[in-house]
Design a protein around this motif. Structure first.
Motif, PDB file in Angstrom:
ATOM      1  N   LEU A 174      -2.817  -4.854   5.260  1.00  0.00           N
ATOM      2  CA  LEU A 174      -3.748  -5.425   5.506  1.00  0.00           C
ATOM      3  C   LEU A 174      -4.629  -4.112   6.151  1.00  0.00           C
ATOM      4  CD1 LEU A 174      -3.582  -9.158   7.252  1.00  0.00           C
ATOM      5  CD2 LEU A 174      -4.601  -8.713   4.885  1.00  0.00           C
ATOM      6  N   HIS A 175      -4.429  -3.262   6.930  1.00  0.00           N
ATOM      7  CA  HIS A 175      -5.014  -1.826   6.927  1.00  0.00           C
ATOM      8  C   HIS A 175      -5.605  -1.590   6.090  1.00  0.00           C
ATOM      9  CE1 HIS A 175      -6.601   1.071   9.563  1.00  0.00           C
ATOM     10  NE2 HIS A 175      -5.627   2.130   9.712  1.00  0.00           N
ATOM     11  N   HIS A 176      -4.278  -1.402   5.187  1.00  0.00           N
ATOM     12  CA  HIS A 176      -4.156   0.014   3.958  1.00  0.00           C
ATOM     13  C   HIS A 176      -4.404  -1.115   3.044  1.00  0.00           C
ATOM     14  CE1 HIS A 176      -2.283   3.189   6.228  1.00  0.00           C
ATOM     15  NE2 HIS A 176      -1.604   2.570   6.948  1.00  0.00           N
ATOM     16  N   ASP A 177      -4.976  -2.411   2.908  1.00  0.00           N
ATOM     17  CA  ASP A 177      -5.465  -3.303   1.546  1.00  0.00           C
ATOM     18  C   ASP A 177      -4.590  -3.182   0.955  1.00  0.00           C
ATOM     19  OD1 ASP A 177      -7.054  -4.499   0.650  1.00  0.00           O
ATOM     20  OD2 ASP A 177      -8.129  -2.948  -0.051  1.00  0.00           O
ATOM     21  N   SER A 178      -3.140  -2.964   0.876  1.00  0.00           N
ATOM     22  CA  SER A 178      -2.113  -2.982   0.199  1.00  0.00           C
ATOM     23  C   SER A 178      -1.199  -4.405   0.142  1.00  0.00           C
ATOM     24  CB  SER A 178      -1.754  -1.880   0.105  1.00  0.00           C
ATOM     25  OG  SER A 178      -0.407  -1.384   1.528  1.00  0.00           O
ATOM     26  N   LEU A 179      -2.084  -4.806  -0.191  1.00  0.00           N
ATOM     27  CA  LEU A 179      -1.309  -6.481   0.257  1.00  0.00           C
ATOM     28  C   LEU A 179      -1.158  -6.862  -0.654  1.00  0.00           C
ATOM     29  CD1 LEU A 179       0.442  -8.527   1.711  1.00  0.00           C
ATOM     30  CD2 LEU A 179      -2.177 -10.059   2.308  1.00  0.00           C
ATOM     31  N   THR A 180      -0.140  -6.626  -1.530  1.00  0.00           N
ATOM     32  CA  THR A 180       0.535  -7.465  -3.115  1.00  0.00           C
ATOM     33  C   THR A 180       0.595  -8.817  -3.349  1.00  0.00           C
ATOM     34  OG1 THR A 180       2.200  -6.132  -3.369  1.00  0.00           O
ATOM     35  CG2 THR A 180      -0.401  -4.505  -3.795  1.00  0.00           C
ATOM     36  N   ASP A 181       0.579  -9.156  -4.307  1.00  0.00           N
ATOM     37  CA  ASP A 181       1.997 -10.322  -4.521  1.00  0.00           C
ATOM     38  C   ASP A 181       3.184 -10.114  -4.252  1.00  0.00           C
ATOM     39  OD1 ASP A 181      -0.398 -11.611  -5.579  1.00  0.00           O
ATOM     40  OD2 ASP A 181      -0.228 -11.202  -7.419  1.00  0.00           O
ATOM     41  N   GLU A 182       3.860  -9.013  -4.425  1.00  0.00           N
ATOM     42  CA  GLU A 182       5.189  -8.938  -4.746  1.00  0.00           C
ATOM     43  C   GLU A 182       5.572  -8.393  -2.448  1.00  0.00           C
ATOM     44  OE1 GLU A 182       3.680  -7.686  -6.792  1.00  0.00           O
ATOM     45  OE2 GLU A 182       4.260  -8.364  -8.366  1.00  0.00           O
ATOM     46  N   ALA A 183       4.405  -7.887  -1.994  1.00  0.00           N
ATOM     47  CA  ALA A 183       4.263  -7.515  -0.746  1.00  0.00           C
ATOM     48  C   ALA A 183       4.320  -9.046   0.330  1.00  0.00           C
ATOM     49  CB  ALA A 183       3.613  -6.485  -0.044  1.00  0.00           C
ATOM     50  N   ARG A 184       2.974  -9.787  -0.681  1.00  0.00           N
ATOM     51  CA  ARG A 184       2.947 -10.632  -0.043  1.00  0.00           C
ATOM     52  C   ARG A 184       4.419 -12.013   0.285  1.00  0.00           C
ATOM     53  NH1 ARG A 184      -0.334 -14.853  -2.203  1.00  0.00           N
ATOM     54  NH2 ARG A 184       0.811 -14.913  -3.918  1.00  0.00           N
ATOM     55  N   ASP A 185       5.009 -12.132  -0.632  1.00  0.00           N
ATOM     56  CA  ASP A 185       6.189 -12.858  -1.095  1.00  0.00           C
ATOM     57  C   ASP A 185       6.801 -12.136  -0.527  1.00  0.00           C
ATOM     58  OD1 ASP A 185       4.763 -14.553  -2.784  1.00  0.00           O
ATOM     59  OD2 ASP A 185       5.448 -13.114  -4.578  1.00  0.00           O
ATOM     60  N   GLU A 186       7.714 -11.417   0.046  1.00  0.00           N
ATOM     61  CA  GLU A 186       8.937 -10.792   0.739  1.00  0.00           C
ATOM     62  C   GLU A 186       8.916 -11.216   2.568  1.00  0.00           C
ATOM     63  OE1 GLU A 186       8.340  -5.926   0.319  1.00  0.00           O
ATOM     64  OE2 GLU A 186       9.531  -6.373  -2.023  1.00  0.00           O
ATOM     65  N   THR A 187       6.756 -10.806   2.918  1.00  0.00           N
ATOM     66  CA  THR A 187       6.454 -11.264   4.103  1.00  0.00           C
ATOM     67  C   THR A 187       6.757 -13.084   4.280  1.00  0.00           C
ATOM     68  OG1 THR A 187       4.732  -9.406   3.884  1.00  0.00           O
ATOM     69  CG2 THR A 187       4.259 -11.512   5.659  1.00  0.00           C
TER      70      THR A 187
END
Length: 876
Positions: free
Chosen positions: A471-484
């Protein structure tokens, strides 16, 4: 002048019938050998004409074939007439004489030339003639040799005969008459008049047979889309076709065309105008759309979230496929917390409906099985719509079924909170900051016991920091969201299930709550709820034990898997379910003291239990060993019942005897604990008895039994009946069928069953002496059955060592059965892997069925394997 007679003359008079039959056989034999090519050509030509090949081939080719066939017929007829020789009486006599030892008919025709006039030589000659006459009198007609394999090595006669049979089955003899129309000018056709033929072929998916119009009259009902084929023979224009069933507007052609074809699209009439014409009324049956409905009865969700949703589908000709679609029901959704945010667009959940592998699909009931626990809509309101399709493209839909999307439930509060935040994160990435705030609040200075393991807390902090970094680097992509989201799911599973110690603690807590409720006189509803909680906790504990056993086996910890403490008990999950059913039955009957005692016994067994793999038996045991141990246990229980009946008989004659004072008296637990046979209410003798509710289990004092049962033998009779039923179950599963020793074992167990039934009747009549005799017979029969079963097992092992066990493969190799399962120890076959996993379990099922069929067709496989494959095909 009188006719000259010989010793053969009276013999021939007696052999007139066999001689005539032999002569007729010679005629048939020579005719077949001389003229078989003629019959072959005739059969081949007849088959071609009946099938109508002359109507579909060029006229020049047809005429060439007819001339060649006629020439071949004349040539073969001439060669046959030249080779044929009419058999005479001498030929038949020689054939008959050759079939007799010593050729007696020829010997009877001989005359004495040496020693004539010598009385001794003439006497010997007469004895020789008499013996030959006796042999000749035994003559029988000789069968003709009609085999033509040497003359027809390619089997042309059989090919022609097969063609004729096929033509008679699928052709029409009326087509032979159309040959006359092939003559120049068609004079024969004109003389015989015009003819016609027609067929109606229903669509292939209907499975209906074709209709031959020449055999149909009046009204005909056929499915829409049926194909009509007409052929008009004779002078062009003599016959014409008119119809109102096709709706043709293009490429219609002339009504007098010799060949016409069209599809039936509606009801109407079909008429062939002209000499010999006919008219029909055609009823076009519409292909109805299929129907499907969701069945509420039988729908369930397992503890791990696997959904089972039954449905019923039907169609007039069969369903070809279908889908199940889940759509989010926004109108029924409570929009609060993380769900108040506008959701990201998601496609509906679409699953393929399972279709029956065997049988027709006109009407069937199946179950949709899947696990949607990790979907963002888990437990949210959805609508379910089923859609099915038939071969014509017609579709049918079910009514919308409103439900919460079936998924796994989390009972641990922290695990439930993690799953809720995971759902909010998948609902919309706009919830990510709120998710981090909630997770940080939940994990801030956790109380003791909130996290069972420190590693779970560390996992949560790692996931939280990674999400905050994204969130801090504004890099919450769909792939990163699914991994989380996947990491949160794994964490929730670990928090919910814990390890085997946590499962054991939950089971103990459920047992304690149930025990307290029974002591405090809780309501039946509360007890039923706590009993269900105990069942779920027990199932969870059993699942953890099985998973631990699998991990130990995968890690090669064979020593740990193969050793069991002496005081540990070996139980199957079905045994535990039976014990819990027994506890619930006792509570429903109001027998709380006995239920409490059974619950304590259940708790001790669970703590000492070792989970065994295989089909309910010990690891490494084959079915024969399991059956042997079961019979041994039945024998011990029968011995215990007999000892108790003997003690009750003693107490009838010595009412003042006290508990444990009869020396030499065996205990009621089947001989365990000498001198402690009289167990007090709520106590156990030395050496634990059987399970509650089973033979050899905890009992009551004789006076208590008499008070409850109305006699000293009432309780014993019930336990004797239960033991007999257990023996019936063991007989049904007894291996060794087909062998002599195995059948002897079954007969011995049948004798034991009858003896137990007699003992039960004697106990109900308080005839303890008679009951003891019958119980003694039952124990003797059980010993015979065990001995015979041991012999059957030994014989089976010898057969396997002799070569029948080669299907197991060479040393160091493991071969799978048709279901992909590997052979285990002791000849067991099984796998702990679920066969109902993967993206397409139904495709996998079809592949397995095809593999079973393929293997069942391989004749080189052992007979025992082919029998097994045949039973699988019969079952599925």
């Amino acid at each position: 002048m009188p006719r000259q007679t010989t010793p053969l003359t009276p013999v021939l008079n007696r052999l007139r019938r066999p001689l005539t039959l032999t002569w007729a056989g010679l005629i048939a034999e020579r005719i077949v050998r001389a003229f078989w090519p003629v019959w072959t050509v005739i059969a081949a030509c007849a088959a071609a004409l009946i099938l109508g090949l002359h109507d579909s081939l060029p006229l020049e080719l047809v005429w060439s074939a007819m001339i060649a066939a006629l020439l071949a017929l004349l040539v073969f007829a001439g060669l046959g007439a030249r080779a044929f020789r009419w058999p005479g009486r001498e030929d038949a006599l020689a054939r008959l004489d050759a079939s007799l030892p010593g050729h007696p008919l020829t010997a009877l025709q001989d005359a004495q030339t040496v020693g004539s006039g010598d009385p001794a030589s003439e006497a010997l000659w007469r004895a020789h003639q008499a013996r030959m006459a006796e042999r000749a009198a035994q003559a029988r007609a000789v069968e003709p040799d009609l085999k033509l394999a040497r003359r027809d090595p390619f089997g042309l006669r059989y090919v022609a005969l097969l063609g004729l049979v096929v033509a008679l089955l699928f052709g029409s003899v009326w087509r032979v008459g159309s040959v006359a129309g092939l003559t120049p000018g068609g004079s024969a056709a004109l003389a015989s008049g015009p003819t016609w033929e027609g067929w109606i072929e229903p669509p292939a998916h209907t499975g209906l047979p074709s209709l031959y119009l020449n055999d149909q009259k009046g009204e005909i009902s056929v499915p829409e889309g049926s194909r009509v084929t007409l052929r008009l023979y004779g002078e062009v224009g003599a016959l014409s076709v008119s119809e109102t069933v096709s709706d043709r507007t293009e490429d219609i052609g002339a009504a007098t065309d010799p060949e016409q074809a069209f599809d039936i699209t509606r009801a109407g009439t079909l008429t062939i105008d002209g000499p010999g014409g006919r008219s029909w009324t055609i009823l076009a049956l519409a292909d109805l759309p299929p129907a499907v409905e969701v069945l509420r009865e039988g729908a369930e969700t397992t503890f791990d979230g696997q959904m089972s949703q039954p449905f019923r589908a039907s169609d007039d000709y069969g369903v070809t496929g279908g889908t199940a679609t889940f759509r989010l029901d926004m109108a029924a959704l409570e929009r609060r917390y993380g769900l108040s945010t506008a959701p990201e667009p998601r496609e509906p959940i679409t699953l393929d409906l399972p279709m029956p592998i065997t049988g027709d699909r006109v009407e069937f009931t199946e179950t949709l099985i899947d696990n949607l626990s990790q979907h963002p809509w888990a437990h949210l309101p959805v609508t379910l719509e089923l859609r099915v399709e038939d071969a014509s493209g017609n579709t049918g839909r079910s009514t919308l079924e409103k439900m919460a999307l079936p998924a796994r439930r989390f009972f641990d509060p922290l695990a439930a909170a993690v799953i809720e935040q995971r759902r909010d994160l998948l609902w919309s990435k706009a919830n990510a900051r709120r998710v981090t705030q909630v997770l940080r609040a939940v994990s801030y200075r956790p109380e003791d016991g909130l996290f069972r393991r420190e590693t779970d807390y560390l996992k949560l902090r790692v996931v939280l920091r990674r999400l905050e970094t994204l969130l801090h680097h504004d890099s919450l992509t769909d792939e990163a969201r699914d991994e989380t989201a996947q990491a949160l799911w794994d964490l929730a599973i670990a928090l919910e299930e814990g390890d085997i110690g946590d499962a054991l603690e939950r089971m103990r807590a459920a047992q304690e709550r149930l025990s307290e409720a029974m002591k405090n006189g809780a309501s039946p509803e509360e007890i039923e709820r706590l009993m269900q909680e105990l069942r779920e906790a027990t199932n969870d504990y059993m699942r953890q034990k099985i998973q631990q056993a699998q991990r130990d086996q995968q890690n090669g910890d064979q020593d740990q898997m193969g050793q069991t403490p002496e005081d540990a008990m070996r139980m199957t999950q079905q045994d535990l379910q039976d014990m819990m059913d027994r506890i619930q039955d006792l509570m429903e009957q109001g027998r709380m003291a006995e239920a409490q005692q059974a619950l304590e016994e259940f708790q001790r067994m669970m703590e000492n239990m070792r989970v065994t793999q295989g089909q309910g038996g010990q690891q490494g045991q084959n079915p024969g060993q399991q059956a042997m141990e079961g019979l041994a246990e039945t024998l011990r229980n029968q011995q215990g019942l007999s000892d108790e009946a003997f003690r009750d008989l003693q107490e009838q004659f010595n009412p003042d005897a006290q508990a444990g004072q009869n020396q030499g008296n065996e205990g009621r637990d089947g001989g365990q604990g000498r001198g402690q046979s009289h167990q007090q209410q709520g106590q156990q003798g030395q050496g634990q008895g059987g399970q509650p509710g089973q033979p050899g289990g905890q009992g009551q004092q004789p006076g208590d039994r008499q008070a409850e049962q109305g006699g000293p033998g009432g309780d014993l009779a019930d336990r004797q009946e239960a033991l007999r039923r257990e023996l019936e179950r063991q007989r049904g599963n007894l291996p060794g069928g087909g062998s002599e020793a195995g059948e002897a074992a079954r007969e011995a167990l049948e004798r034991a069953d009858r003896a137990m039934e007699g003992a039960e009747e004697a106990l109900r009549g308080d005839e303890l002496a008679e009951a003891l005799d019958r119980q003694s017979e039952a124990m003797e029969a059980l010993r015979d059955g065990m001995r015979n079963l041991g012999e059957a097992m030994a014989e089976n092992r010898r057969q396997q060592q002799g070569g029948q066990g080669q299907a197991r493969g060479e040393v160091g190799q493991q071969q799978s059965d048709p279901l992909g399962r590997l052979s285990g120890e002791g000849g067991q076959v099984g796998t702990q892997d679920s066969l109902l996993q993967g993206e397409d379990v139904y495709r996998r099922a079809r592949e397995l069925l095809d593999e079973i069929r393929r293997r069942s067709g391989e004749g080189e496989r052992p007979d025992i394997e082919l029998d097994y494959l045949k039973r699988l095909l019969d079952r599925f």
